[in-house]
Design an enzyme around this catalytic site. Structure first.
Site, PDB file in Angstrom:
ATOM      1  N   ASP A  69       0.818  -1.226   0.000  1.00  0.00           N
ATOM      2  CA  ASP A  69       0.000   0.000   0.000  1.00  0.00           C
ATOM      3  C   ASP A  69       0.848   1.271   0.000  1.00  0.00           C
ATOM      4  OD1 ASP A  69      -2.180  -1.585   0.114  1.00  0.00           O
ATOM      5  OD2 ASP A  69      -2.559  -1.304   2.251  1.00  0.00           O
TER       6      ASP A  69
HETATM    7  P1  NAP Z   1       0.949  -3.974   3.167  1.00  0.00           P
HETATM    8  O1  NAP Z   1       0.242  -3.021   2.288  1.00  0.00           O
HETATM    9  O2  NAP Z   1       0.173  -4.621   4.245  1.00  0.00           O
HETATM   10  O3  NAP Z   1       1.601  -5.089   2.208  1.00  0.00           O
HETATM   11  C1  NAP Z   1       2.431  -6.066   2.730  1.00  0.00           C
HETATM   12  C2  NAP Z   1       2.864  -6.980   1.592  1.00  0.00           C
HETATM   13  O4  NAP Z   1       3.878  -7.825   2.112  1.00  0.00           O
HETATM   14  C3  NAP Z   1       1.752  -7.865   1.057  1.00  0.00           C
HETATM   15  O5  NAP Z   1       1.349  -7.447  -0.209  1.00  0.00           O
HETATM   16  C4  NAP Z   1       2.354  -9.291   1.046  1.00  0.00           C
HETATM   17  O6  NAP Z   1       2.237  -9.845  -0.269  1.00  0.00           O
HETATM   18  C5  NAP Z   1       3.816  -9.051   1.411  1.00  0.00           C
HETATM   19  N1  NAP Z   1       4.345 -10.073   2.329  1.00  0.00           N
HETATM   20  C6  NAP Z   1       3.729 -10.617   3.409  1.00  0.00           C
HETATM   21  N2  NAP Z   1       4.537 -11.518   3.991  1.00  0.00           N
HETATM   22  C7  NAP Z   1       5.682 -11.539   3.262  1.00  0.00           C
HETATM   23  C8  NAP Z   1       6.895 -12.276   3.358  1.00  0.00           C
HETATM   24  N3  NAP Z   1       7.094 -13.169   4.337  1.00  0.00           N
HETATM   25  N4  NAP Z   1       7.856 -12.044   2.450  1.00  0.00           N
HETATM   26  C9  NAP Z   1       7.662 -11.144   1.440  1.00  0.00           C
HETATM   27  N5  NAP Z   1       6.542 -10.424   1.303  1.00  0.00           N
HETATM   28  C10 NAP Z   1       5.561 -10.618   2.206  1.00  0.00           C
HETATM   29  O7  NAP Z   1       2.219  -3.315   3.861  1.00  0.00           O
HETATM   30  P2  NAP Z   1       2.798  -1.836   3.805  1.00  0.00           P
HETATM   31  O8  NAP Z   1       3.098  -1.431   2.396  1.00  0.00           O
HETATM   32  O9  NAP Z   1       3.884  -1.804   4.828  1.00  0.00           O
HETATM   33  O10 NAP Z   1       1.617  -0.914   4.244  1.00  0.00           O
HETATM   34  C11 NAP Z   1       1.177  -0.857   5.595  1.00  0.00           C
HETATM   35  C12 NAP Z   1      -0.313  -0.731   5.612  1.00  0.00           C
HETATM   36  O11 NAP Z   1      -0.739  -0.836   6.975  1.00  0.00           O
HETATM   37  C13 NAP Z   1      -0.791   0.599   5.072  1.00  0.00           C
HETATM   38  O12 NAP Z   1      -1.947   0.430   4.308  1.00  0.00           O
HETATM   39  C14 NAP Z   1      -1.083   1.375   6.344  1.00  0.00           C
HETATM   40  O13 NAP Z   1      -2.081   2.361   6.155  1.00  0.00           O
HETATM   41  C15 NAP Z   1      -1.564   0.278   7.259  1.00  0.00           C
HETATM   42  N6  NAP Z   1      -1.447   0.657   8.663  1.00  0.00           N
HETATM   43  C16 NAP Z   1      -0.250   0.892   9.206  1.00  0.00           C
HETATM   44  C17 NAP Z   1      -0.159   1.347  10.503  1.00  0.00           C
HETATM   45  C18 NAP Z   1       1.158   1.673  11.120  1.00  0.00           C
HETATM   46  O14 NAP Z   1       1.160   2.293  12.173  1.00  0.00           O
HETATM   47  N7  NAP Z   1       2.267   1.285  10.528  1.00  0.00           N
HETATM   48  C19 NAP Z   1      -1.307   1.536  11.260  1.00  0.00           C
HETATM   49  C20 NAP Z   1      -2.541   1.236  10.674  1.00  0.00           C
HETATM   50  C21 NAP Z   1      -2.590   0.806   9.382  1.00  0.00           C
HETATM   51  P3  NAP Z   1       2.306 -11.430  -0.466  1.00  0.00           P
HETATM   52  O15 NAP Z   1       1.212 -11.991   0.340  1.00  0.00           O
HETATM   53  O16 NAP Z   1       2.134 -11.633  -1.934  1.00  0.00           O
HETATM   54  O17 NAP Z   1       3.655 -11.872   0.010  1.00  0.00           O
END
Ligand code: NAP
Length: 473
Positions: free
Chosen positions: A400
């Site tokens: 994301d």
């Molecule tokens: P993300 O959008 O959740 O994407 C994570 C990606 O990691 C997935 O597409 C997954 O694809 C891949 N993945 C999972 N396990 C893996 C592994 N073992 N090896 C390789 N790839 C792996 O993560 P993000 O880009 O970090 O975004 C964070 C999201 O969380 C945002 O939408 C944000 O708004 C939300 N959020 C964050 C917080 C905060 O405080 N950080 C709080 C609330 C919400 P595969 O399954 O194909 O591997």
């Protein structure tokens, strides 16, 4: 000791207690300030721990303590539970561990309030309590009780024991509103007639129920924001406890906790371009695939060997970590690959999105654990202007936070969320296991762009293979 010297001693000890509380409060404030930067965050933790120690020493000297046995028992039990949690809970489970800690803290505040009410009721002094104190007692119990159950549900959702998708039913808002209004009605009635035991226990029961109702309709993906809000409630409950017990350090620490939790929730929402009301009532975790711009075509796969050639001959490489790095625990592997590249004279930087992962500062904590120097960590606003001069950008389990739809597609559910603009780099290599979506459940057009290639597999294994392949180039 004669009467005069006894009272002089009591005065001295009460001054000493207030002094320890003052020092504790100063240490809490300095600790919070230091925690706002990765360089000084560890120092901040030590300062805050020092503050806690001063607060405990001050409290233990309180002359109202009749027996130390229960306190000692609690101290030993709490230390054992804390030590076991520190040893057993992995870094990736930190959000649910935090939720459990909030539940314990809030339960303590609620129980102190209930016991204070029972003591005053049994002693027949409940009607003599000043209105202000009854009000503080009510706040303490309502916030404490609803935070306890809300945090337990949050922990259950994050752990997967409770269904992570929003749990909604017909008439839910009406039920919630009714529970809330009756709870507040009981609270107001207690202000007039504190001896109304039925109103008191109805208020406690409804607060317990309200905590559950507040959190079940929210998807597990939004739990970090919810937890930060609950943290804020737990802090305010502690501050109210301070008013009930006449304890200054509780008032100050609770207020600091309450407002820092609120500020954190607001910052998280800002970084996701969402409002708190949208998080609480939007059911975002339920969002399923929605039309994304530019997801036609196929994703191009790349082998570790070909990716290694690109990396080895690049001038500048930027790593953009995300949630997948955390689940794969790939922080040491990325450091090793970076070392190999730096040995070859490649300039390596890390682009850190404020909400990458599942809790604020998630990536900073992981990379610090692998001793990645702070100087090479760049915040989103610092790294974006550098993207067009980056030869290869390696996206490690992020989705994301690098989704160009947020920037390009006004109809996207994440439209307006600031992103790391990796698609402006000359070449992008995405490390992920397969076609899995990110937290928002949306498709990512980045994976279909001509600059992008996909290296499938667990992030740790892929990074280890890449480091080996770079060595062989
Ligand atoms: P993300 O959008 O959740 O994407 C994570 C990606 O990691 C997935 O597409 C997954 O694809 C891949 N993945 C999972 N396990 C893996 C592994 N073992 N090896 C390789 N790839 C792996 O993560 P993000 O880009 O970090 O975004 C964070 C999201 O969380 C945002 O939408 C944000 O708004 C939300 N959020 C964050 C917080 C905060 O405080 N950080 C709080 C609330 C919400 P595969 O399954 O194909 O591997």
């Amino acid at each position: 000791m004669d009467h005069a010297s006894t009272s002089a001693f009591a005065n001295g000890s009460s001054y000493f207690i207030e002094l320890t509380y003052l020092i504790a409060s100063i240490l809490f404030i300095l600790g919070l300030k230091a925690m706002s930067h990765p360089d000084t965050a560890r120092k901040g933790m030590f300062l805050a721990e020092g503050g806690m120690l001063m607060a405990i020493i001050g409290t233990l000297l309180n002359k109202e303590i009749v027996s130390y046995e229960w306190i000692l028992g609690g101290l030993v039990l709490g230390s054992i539970v804390g030590a076991l949690m520190a040893i057993w809970v992995p870094m990736t489970a930190m959000p649910e561990r935090t939720a459990l800690s909030h539940a314990f803290g809030a339960a303590a505040a609620a129980l102190v309030g209930i016991s204070e009410y029972s003591i005053q009721y049994s002693a027949g002094t409940i009607m003599e309590l000043p209105k202000f104190k009854v009000g503080a007692l009510g706040f303490e119990i309502m916030l404490g009780a609803l935070t306890t159950t809300g945090s337990l549900i949050a922990a259950g959702k994050l752990k997967g024991v409770i269904k992570g998708t929003p749990i909604q039913f017909k008439g839910q808002n009406a039920v919630n509103m009714l529970a809330f209004l009756v709870m507040i009605g009981c609270f107001l009635y207690l202000l007039v007639n504190p001896s109304a035991q039925i109103a008191f226990y109805t208020m406690v029961g409804l607060a317990v129920l309200f905590g559950v109702m507040l959190v079940i309709p929210i998807g597990s993906a939004d739990m970090p924001v919810v937890m930060s809000l609950l943290n804020s409630y737990a802090g305010l409950a502690a501050a109210a406890t301070g008013f009930v017990l006449g304890n200054n350090v509780l008032i100050i620490a609770g207020t600091l906790d309450g407002f820092s939790g609120l500020i954190l929730s607001i910052l998280m929402c800002k970084a996701m371009n969402r409002s708190i009301t949208n998080v609480l009532f939007g059911g975002f975790g339920a969002v399923v695939a929605e039309a994304s711009a530019g997801t036609g075509g196929t994703m191009r796969e790349i082998s570790p060997e070909d990716a290694a050639v690109q990396l080895a001959y690049a001038k500048k490489v930027v790593f953009v970590p995300g949630y997948g790095l955390a689940t794969a625990q790939a922080q040491h592997a990325v450091r090793e690959l970076a070392n190999k590249l730096e040995e070859r004279g490649v300039e390596v930087k890390y682009g850190i999105h404020p909400v990458a992962g599942r809790m604020p500062g998630h990536m900073n904590v992981l990379l610090a654990e692998a001793n990645v120097p702070y100087e090479v960590l760049y915040e989103m606003d610092q790294i974006n202007p550098e993207m067009s001069t980056t030869d290869v950008c390696v996206v490690i389990g992020a989705n994301d936070v690098v989704n160009p739809d947020a920037r390009d597609n006004p109809k996207s559910a994440i439209a307006g969320m600031p992103i790391i603009e990796v698609d402006r780099a000359h070449s992008v290599i995405v490390l992920k296991r397969g076609q899995g979506r990110g937290f928002s459940g949306l498709e990512n057009p980045l994976f279909f762009k001509s600059v992008t290639t996909m290296l499938y597999g667990d992030a740790k294994a892929s990074l280890t293979n890449l480091a080996q392949a770079v060595q062989n180039v």
